[in-house]
Design a protein around this motif. Structure first.
Motif, mmCIF file in Angstrom:
data_model
loop_
_atom_site.group_PDB
_atom_site.id
_atom_site.type_symbol
_atom_site.label_atom_id
_atom_site.label_comp_id
_atom_site.label_asym_id
_atom_site.label_seq_id
_atom_site.Cartn_x
_atom_site.Cartn_y
_atom_site.Cartn_z
ATOM 1 N N ARG A 59 0.821 -1.196 0.000
ATOM 2 C CA ARG A 59 0.000 0.000 0.000
ATOM 3 C C ARG A 59 0.864 1.259 0.000
ATOM 4 O O ARG A 59 1.907 1.304 0.634
ATOM 5 C CB ARG A 59 -0.971 0.007 1.161
ATOM 6 C CG ARG A 59 -0.335 -0.024 2.503
ATOM 7 C CD ARG A 59 -1.399 -0.034 3.572
ATOM 8 N NE ARG A 59 -0.786 -0.386 4.842
ATOM 9 C CZ ARG A 59 -1.451 -0.629 5.923
ATOM 10 N NH1 ARG A 59 -2.756 -0.555 5.910
ATOM 11 N NH2 ARG A 59 -0.836 -0.942 7.033
ATOM 12 N N ALA A 60 0.387 2.247 -0.723
ATOM 13 C CA ALA A 60 1.063 3.541 -0.770
ATOM 14 C C ALA A 60 0.520 4.415 0.354
ATOM 15 O O ALA A 60 -0.659 4.355 0.679
ATOM 16 C CB ALA A 60 0.826 4.198 -2.128
ATOM 17 N N GLU A 61 1.380 5.182 0.946
ATOM 18 C CA GLU A 61 0.987 6.099 2.012
ATOM 19 C C GLU A 61 1.333 7.513 1.575
ATOM 20 O O GLU A 61 2.312 7.704 0.869
ATOM 21 C CB GLU A 61 1.740 5.763 3.304
ATOM 22 C CG GLU A 61 1.407 4.423 3.888
ATOM 23 C CD GLU A 61 0.020 4.360 4.511
ATOM 24 O OE1 GLU A 61 -0.428 3.247 4.743
ATOM 25 O OE2 GLU A 61 -0.616 5.404 4.750
ATOM 26 N N PRO A 62 0.627 8.508 1.941
ATOM 27 C CA PRO A 62 -0.582 8.519 2.748
ATOM 28 C C PRO A 62 -1.816 8.328 1.875
ATOM 29 O O PRO A 62 -1.727 8.260 0.653
ATOM 30 C CB PRO A 62 -0.566 9.931 3.329
ATOM 31 C CG PRO A 62 0.034 10.769 2.244
ATOM 32 C CD PRO A 62 1.072 9.867 1.607
ATOM 33 N N THR A 63 -2.986 8.285 2.508
ATOM 34 C CA THR A 63 -4.230 8.273 1.750
ATOM 35 C C THR A 63 -4.419 9.670 1.156
ATOM 36 O O THR A 63 -3.915 10.659 1.686
ATOM 37 C CB THR A 63 -5.431 7.897 2.631
ATOM 38 O OG1 THR A 63 -5.544 8.843 3.698
ATOM 39 C CG2 THR A 63 -5.263 6.494 3.197
ATOM 40 N N LEU A 64 -5.156 9.732 0.043
ATOM 41 C CA LEU A 64 -5.301 11.000 -0.670
ATOM 42 C C LEU A 64 -6.765 11.332 -0.920
ATOM 43 O O LEU A 64 -7.627 10.449 -0.917
ATOM 44 C CB LEU A 64 -4.555 10.922 -2.008
ATOM 45 C CG LEU A 64 -3.048 10.683 -1.887
ATOM 46 C CD1 LEU A 64 -2.450 10.319 -3.236
ATOM 47 C CD2 LEU A 64 -2.363 11.917 -1.324
ATOM 48 N N ASP A 65 -7.039 12.608 -1.189
ATOM 49 C CA ASP A 65 -8.398 13.067 -1.487
ATOM 50 C C ASP A 65 -8.805 12.767 -2.919
ATOM 51 O O ASP A 65 -9.988 12.710 -3.222
ATOM 52 C CB ASP A 65 -8.518 14.576 -1.261
ATOM 53 C CG ASP A 65 -8.409 14.954 0.206
ATOM 54 O OD1 ASP A 65 -8.863 14.164 1.060
ATOM 55 O OD2 ASP A 65 -7.853 16.032 0.502
ATOM 56 N N SER A 66 -7.827 12.585 -3.804
ATOM 57 C CA SER A 66 -8.099 12.417 -5.228
ATOM 58 C C SER A 66 -7.833 10.980 -5.684
ATOM 59 O O SER A 66 -6.751 10.437 -5.445
ATOM 60 C CB SER A 66 -7.213 13.374 -6.028
ATOM 61 O OG SER A 66 -7.174 13.023 -7.387
ATOM 62 N N GLU A 67 -8.812 10.391 -6.370
ATOM 63 C CA GLU A 67 -8.645 9.036 -6.903
ATOM 64 C C GLU A 67 -7.513 8.984 -7.925
ATOM 65 O O GLU A 67 -6.705 8.063 -7.924
ATOM 66 C CB GLU A 67 -9.954 8.580 -7.536
ATOM 67 C CG GLU A 67 -9.890 7.192 -8.130
ATOM 68 C CD GLU A 67 -11.207 6.777 -8.763
ATOM 69 O OE1 GLU A 67 -11.234 5.669 -9.332
ATOM 70 O OE2 GLU A 67 -12.193 7.517 -8.696
ATOM 71 N N SER A 68 -7.425 9.997 -8.784
ATOM 72 C CA SER A 68 -6.387 10.001 -9.816
ATOM 73 C C SER A 68 -4.989 10.139 -9.205
ATOM 74 O O SER A 68 -4.038 9.508 -9.666
ATOM 75 C CB SER A 68 -6.637 11.096 -10.854
ATOM 76 O OG SER A 68 -6.612 12.370 -10.260
ATOM 77 N N GLU A 69 -4.851 10.942 -8.156
ATOM 78 C CA GLU A 69 -3.555 11.074 -7.483
ATOM 79 C C GLU A 69 -3.177 9.774 -6.787
ATOM 80 O O GLU A 69 -2.011 9.386 -6.770
ATOM 81 C CB GLU A 69 -3.575 12.224 -6.483
ATOM 82 C CG GLU A 69 -3.575 13.586 -7.134
ATOM 83 C CD GLU A 69 -3.657 14.717 -6.124
ATOM 84 O OE1 GLU A 69 -3.666 14.457 -4.895
ATOM 85 O OE2 GLU A 69 -3.718 15.880 -6.559
ATOM 86 N N ALA A 70 -4.144 9.102 -6.199
ATOM 87 C CA ALA A 70 -3.872 7.819 -5.534
ATOM 88 C C ALA A 70 -3.442 6.773 -6.554
ATOM 89 O O ALA A 70 -2.543 5.969 -6.291
ATOM 90 C CB ALA A 70 -5.101 7.348 -4.763
ATOM 91 N N LEU A 71 -4.050 6.780 -7.748
ATOM 92 C CA LEU A 71 -3.646 5.843 -8.793
ATOM 93 C C LEU A 71 -2.239 6.167 -9.290
ATOM 94 O O LEU A 71 -1.426 5.265 -9.502
ATOM 95 C CB LEU A 71 -4.641 5.862 -9.957
ATOM 96 C CG LEU A 71 -4.354 4.868 -11.075
ATOM 97 C CD1 LEU A 71 -4.367 3.432 -10.551
ATOM 98 C CD2 LEU A 71 -5.375 5.036 -12.196
ATOM 99 N N GLU A 72 -1.935 7.444 -9.428
ATOM 100 C CA GLU A 72 -0.585 7.854 -9.836
ATOM 101 C C GLU A 72 0.443 7.414 -8.794
ATOM 102 O O GLU A 72 1.510 6.907 -9.129
ATOM 103 C CB GLU A 72 -0.554 9.375 -9.995
ATOM 104 C CG GLU A 72 0.774 9.917 -10.474
ATOM 105 C CD GLU A 72 0.719 11.429 -10.644
ATOM 106 O OE1 GLU A 72 1.719 12.079 -10.266
ATOM 107 O OE2 GLU A 72 -0.292 11.949 -11.136
ATOM 108 N N GLN A 73 0.107 7.580 -7.537
ATOM 109 C CA GLN A 73 0.985 7.170 -6.439
ATOM 110 C C GLN A 73 1.192 5.648 -6.450
ATOM 111 O O GLN A 73 2.302 5.158 -6.280
ATOM 112 C CB GLN A 73 0.374 7.621 -5.115
ATOM 113 C CG GLN A 73 1.219 7.320 -3.898
ATOM 114 C CD GLN A 73 0.486 7.699 -2.628
ATOM 115 O OE1 GLN A 73 -0.664 7.292 -2.438
ATOM 116 N NE2 GLN A 73 1.140 8.452 -1.773
ATOM 117 N N ALA A 74 0.118 4.899 -6.685
ATOM 118 C CA ALA A 74 0.220 3.440 -6.750
ATOM 119 C C ALA A 74 1.063 3.016 -7.950
ATOM 120 O O ALA A 74 1.851 2.067 -7.856
ATOM 121 C CB ALA A 74 -1.169 2.813 -6.832
ATOM 122 N N GLY A 75 0.926 3.707 -9.078
ATOM 123 C CA GLY A 75 1.743 3.404 -10.252
ATOM 124 C C GLY A 75 3.218 3.623 -9.984
ATOM 125 O O GLY A 75 4.067 2.820 -10.394
ATOM 126 N N ALA A 76 3.546 4.710 -9.287
ATOM 127 C CA ALA A 76 4.943 4.978 -8.935
ATOM 128 C C ALA A 76 5.482 3.894 -7.997
ATOM 129 O O ALA A 76 6.627 3.446 -8.141
ATOM 130 C CB ALA A 76 5.066 6.356 -8.289
#
Length: 97
Positions: free
Chosen positions: A69-86
């Motif tokens: 899991r990527a940390e931290p949690t985010l307000d934006s779904e697209s930012e969370a997907l970008e973070q998970a991709g990284a």
């Protein structure tokens, strides 16, 4: 961006992975050799999003898969997907060496 690249216990990781897939969240797929990293997003109850990565060997069983899991949690779904991709790309680079 901070990443929590520790493997989650099966009881937590598997449940989060199944939940995100059941909600039909966007997914990114990366491969390196025989390793596959699927990055996706889990919508949390508080309205935030968490990026998750399912790392497995191509053709391997689900017992071999690990969820990160990527940390931290985010307000934006697209930012969370970008973070998970990284995070997915980072994890695959670790398997290069």
């Amino acid at each position: 961006m901070k990443y929590d690249a520790r493997s989650l216990p099966a009881s937590l990781g598997g449940g989060e992975a199944r939940l995100a897939r059941r909600q039909h969240m966007p997914e990114l797929r990366f491969t390196k050799g025989d390793m596959v990293a699927s990055a996706f997003v889990n919508a949390l109850e508080d309205g935030r999003y968490r990026g998750l990565v399912l790392l497995s060997r191509d053709g391997g069983g689900s017992d071999d898969a690990q969820v990160y899991r990527a940390e931290p949690t985010l307000d934006s779904e697209s930012e969370a997907l970008e973070q998970a991709g990284a995070l997915a790309q980072h994890l695959l680079k670790r398997y290069e060496n």
